[in-house]
Design a protein around this motif. Structure first.
Motif, short mmCIF file in Angstrom:
data_model
loop_
_atom_site.label_atom_id
_atom_site.label_comp_id
_atom_site.label_asym_id
_atom_site.label_seq_id
_atom_site.Cartn_x
_atom_site.Cartn_y
_atom_site.Cartn_z
N CYS A 80 0.84 -1.20 0.00
CA CYS A 80 0.00 0.00 0.00
C CYS A 80 0.87 1.25 0.00
CB CYS A 80 -0.94 0.00 1.20
SG CYS A 80 -0.12 -0.16 2.78
N SER A 81 2.20 1.06 -0.11
CA SER A 81 3.12 2.20 -0.22
C SER A 81 3.72 2.22 -1.62
CB SER A 81 4.22 2.08 0.84
OG SER A 81 4.92 0.86 0.69
N ASP A 82 4.53 3.22 -1.89
CA ASP A 82 5.11 3.41 -3.23
C ASP A 82 6.05 2.25 -3.56
OD1 ASP A 82 6.11 4.31 -5.58
OD2 ASP A 82 7.06 6.12 -4.77
N ASN A 83 5.75 1.50 -4.65
CA ASN A 83 6.60 0.36 -5.03
C ASN A 83 7.31 0.59 -6.36
OD1 ASN A 83 4.51 0.14 -6.84
ND2 ASN A 83 3.91 -1.95 -6.27
N ARG A 84 7.53 1.85 -6.73
CA ARG A 84 8.17 2.15 -8.01
C ARG A 84 9.58 1.60 -8.10
NH1 ARG A 84 6.95 8.49 -8.71
NH2 ARG A 84 7.15 8.32 -6.44
N VAL A 85 10.31 1.63 -6.99
CA VAL A 85 11.67 1.07 -6.98
C VAL A 85 11.63 -0.42 -7.32
CG1 VAL A 85 13.67 0.52 -5.53
CG2 VAL A 85 12.58 2.76 -5.36
N ASN A 86 10.66 -1.12 -6.75
CA ASN A 86 10.51 -2.55 -7.02
C ASN A 86 10.18 -2.81 -8.49
OD1 ASN A 86 9.63 -1.88 -4.12
ND2 ASN A 86 10.00 -4.09 -4.00
N ILE A 87 9.29 -1.99 -9.04
CA ILE A 87 8.89 -2.16 -10.44
C ILE A 87 10.09 -1.94 -11.36
CG2 ILE A 87 7.48 -1.20 -12.30
CD1 ILE A 87 5.35 -0.56 -10.14
N ILE A 88 10.84 -0.85 -11.12
CA ILE A 88 11.99 -0.52 -11.97
C ILE A 88 13.06 -1.61 -11.87
CG2 ILE A 88 13.91 1.10 -12.29
CD1 ILE A 88 11.91 3.31 -11.32
N TYR A 89 13.36 -2.02 -10.63
CA TYR A 89 14.39 -3.04 -10.46
C TYR A 89 13.93 -4.38 -11.04
CZ TYR A 89 18.36 -5.53 -8.60
OH TYR A 89 19.52 -6.27 -8.50
N GLY A 90 12.64 -4.69 -10.88
CA GLY A 90 12.08 -5.91 -11.46
C GLY A 90 12.23 -5.93 -12.98
N PHE A 91 11.94 -4.79 -13.64
CA PHE A 91 12.10 -4.70 -15.08
C PHE A 91 13.56 -4.86 -15.50
CE2 PHE A 91 7.85 -2.52 -15.53
CZ PHE A 91 7.33 -3.42 -16.44
N PHE A 92 14.46 -4.31 -14.69
CA PHE A 92 15.90 -4.42 -14.98
C PHE A 92 16.33 -5.89 -14.95
CE2 PHE A 92 20.18 -4.77 -13.02
CZ PHE A 92 20.92 -4.33 -14.11
N VAL A 93 15.88 -6.64 -13.94
CA VAL A 93 16.24 -8.05 -13.82
C VAL A 93 15.62 -8.86 -14.97
CG1 VAL A 93 16.01 -10.13 -12.39
CG2 VAL A 93 16.60 -7.96 -11.33
N VAL A 94 14.38 -8.53 -15.35
CA VAL A 94 13.74 -9.21 -16.48
C VAL A 94 14.51 -8.93 -17.77
CG1 VAL A 94 11.68 -9.21 -17.96
CG2 VAL A 94 11.43 -9.28 -15.47
N PHE A 95 14.99 -7.68 -17.93
CA PHE A 95 15.80 -7.33 -19.11
C PHE A 95 17.07 -8.18 -19.17
CE2 PHE A 95 19.38 -4.81 -20.78
CZ PHE A 95 18.97 -4.70 -22.11
N ILE A 96 17.74 -8.34 -18.03
CA ILE A 96 18.96 -9.16 -17.97
C ILE A 96 18.63 -10.61 -18.34
CG2 ILE A 96 20.77 -10.07 -16.46
CD1 ILE A 96 21.14 -7.12 -17.12
N ALA A 97 17.49 -11.10 -17.85
CA ALA A 97 17.06 -12.48 -18.15
C ALA A 97 16.79 -12.64 -19.65
CB ALA A 97 15.82 -12.83 -17.35
N MET A 98 16.15 -11.64 -20.27
CA MET A 98 15.86 -11.70 -21.70
C MET A 98 17.16 -11.63 -22.50
SD MET A 98 12.71 -12.19 -22.06
CE MET A 98 12.64 -11.98 -23.82
N LEU A 99 18.10 -10.81 -22.04
CA LEU A 99 19.41 -10.72 -22.70
C LEU A 99 20.12 -12.07 -22.64
CD1 LEU A 99 21.39 -8.72 -24.07
CD2 LEU A 99 22.35 -8.27 -21.79
N ASN A 100 19.98 -12.75 -21.51
CA ASN A 100 20.56 -14.07 -21.33
C ASN A 100 19.99 -15.05 -22.36
OD1 ASN A 100 22.21 -15.74 -19.31
ND2 ASN A 100 20.33 -16.91 -19.43
#
Length: 313
Positions: A191-211
């Motif tokens: 119920c608080s701001d989770n933008r950091v989680n969203i951004i970092y989650g997308f970064f990790v997904v990008f690394i996985a796709m690059l893999n």
């Protein structure tokens, strides 16, 4: 002091789910699930045992296979507690600390498996492209260094997950959508701001796709080399060296892509289908990888057959 401080967490318990509408059948479903876990742990331990004890398997390919077996064992053991509690005892509650810890281990061992599959695809390419220099390129010392770098990368990318979850406040929603904890699942309850989680989650997904892109490029280069071989028999023999690894890649990525496709293009699909596929993505790779390598790899197959014959004799 606890590793994951919950002073900011107002909800004291998250709730995982089994298979909606089939709660009465959970105790029966626990039997095949327990069997799959047992076979996965036994199969991967067998692979590790043979690689450790047989000097003929002390080669780069088998060292990488042992890394794959470790990641499969880690995936099985990480998800085992919550899956069995849900299906055996219908106990769906999990504390935030335990949930955050499970998030780290599941994402960590999934990342390890993905990176090991990339390394193994490069290993296949080197073995086919330059077989005469293969042993001089991939020495034991270099394999150890690769293993250490792999461990460092996993810790670097996955360790932030539990800590960026810990900073969130959970006030109202407590029902998760899987039988185990995932970062993207938990952060949606905040119920608080989770933008950091969203951004970092997308970064990790990008690394996985690059893999995955790198694995695909490796196989395109392998295919190019194979198609340049004149002899049909030699071509099949060369391709056969990578068959086990290609099967492992398919086993790991097909459930993930199926789940991603359902989330993005079939949002009205039954949640039961999503949950089953999500469970399959953790249960099947650790179960099938030892079977694939035992069937397709002649040396491992011979060792297993020899061990069984000794016991029968």
């Amino acid at each position: 002091m606890s590793a994951f401080n919950t002073s900011e967490v107002e909800i004291s318990t998250f709730f995982l789910i089994g298979i909606p509408g089939m709660e009465r059948a959970h105790s029966w479903l626990s039997l095949p699930i327990c069997l799959m876990y047992l076979l996965a742990i036994l199969g991967n331990c067998t692979i590790l045992f043979f690689i450790k004890t047989e000097s003929s398997l002390h080669e780069p390919m088998y060292y990488f296979l042992s890394m794959l077996a470790v990641s499969d064992l880690g995936l099985s053991i990480s998800s085992l507690p919550t899956m069995l509690r849900i299906f055996l005892f219908n106990a769906t509650g999990i504390s935030p600390n335990a949930c955050f810890a499970q998030t780290f281990f599941i994402h960590g061992f999934s990342a390890m498996e993905s990176l090991v599959l990339l390394i193994m695809s490069i290993n296949c390419f080197i073995a086919i492209y330059n077989p005469l220099r293969y042993t001089s390129i991939l020495t034991s010392a270099r394999v150890i260094k690769i293993g250490l770098v792999l461990s460092g990368l996993i810790i670097l990318f996955i360790l932030p997950f539990p800590f960026i979850l810990q900073r969130l406040k959970f006030c109202k929603k407590s029902l998760l959508s899987h039988s185990y904890c995932l970062h993207q699942d938990v952060m949606k309850l905040a119920c608080s701001d989770n933008r950091v989680n969203i951004i970092y989650g997308f970064f990790v997904v990008f690394i996985a796709m690059l893999n995955l892109v790198c694995i695909s490029v490796s196989y395109m280069l392998i295919l190019k080399i194979v198609l340049g071989i004149a002899s049909h028999e030699v071509r099949l023999k060369v391709l056969n060296t990578c068959t086990s690894h290609f099967c492992a890649v398919l086993i790991f990525y097909i459930p993930i892509f199926t789940l991603a496709t359902l989330h993005h293009f079939a949002k009205n699909a039954s949640p039961v289908i999503r949950i089953i596929i999500a469970n399959v993505s953790l249960l099947v790779p650790p179960l099938m990888n030892p079977i694939v390598y035992s069937v397709k790899n002649q040396q491992i197959r011979s060792l297993i057959r020899g061990t069984l014959c000794e016991k029968q004799g």
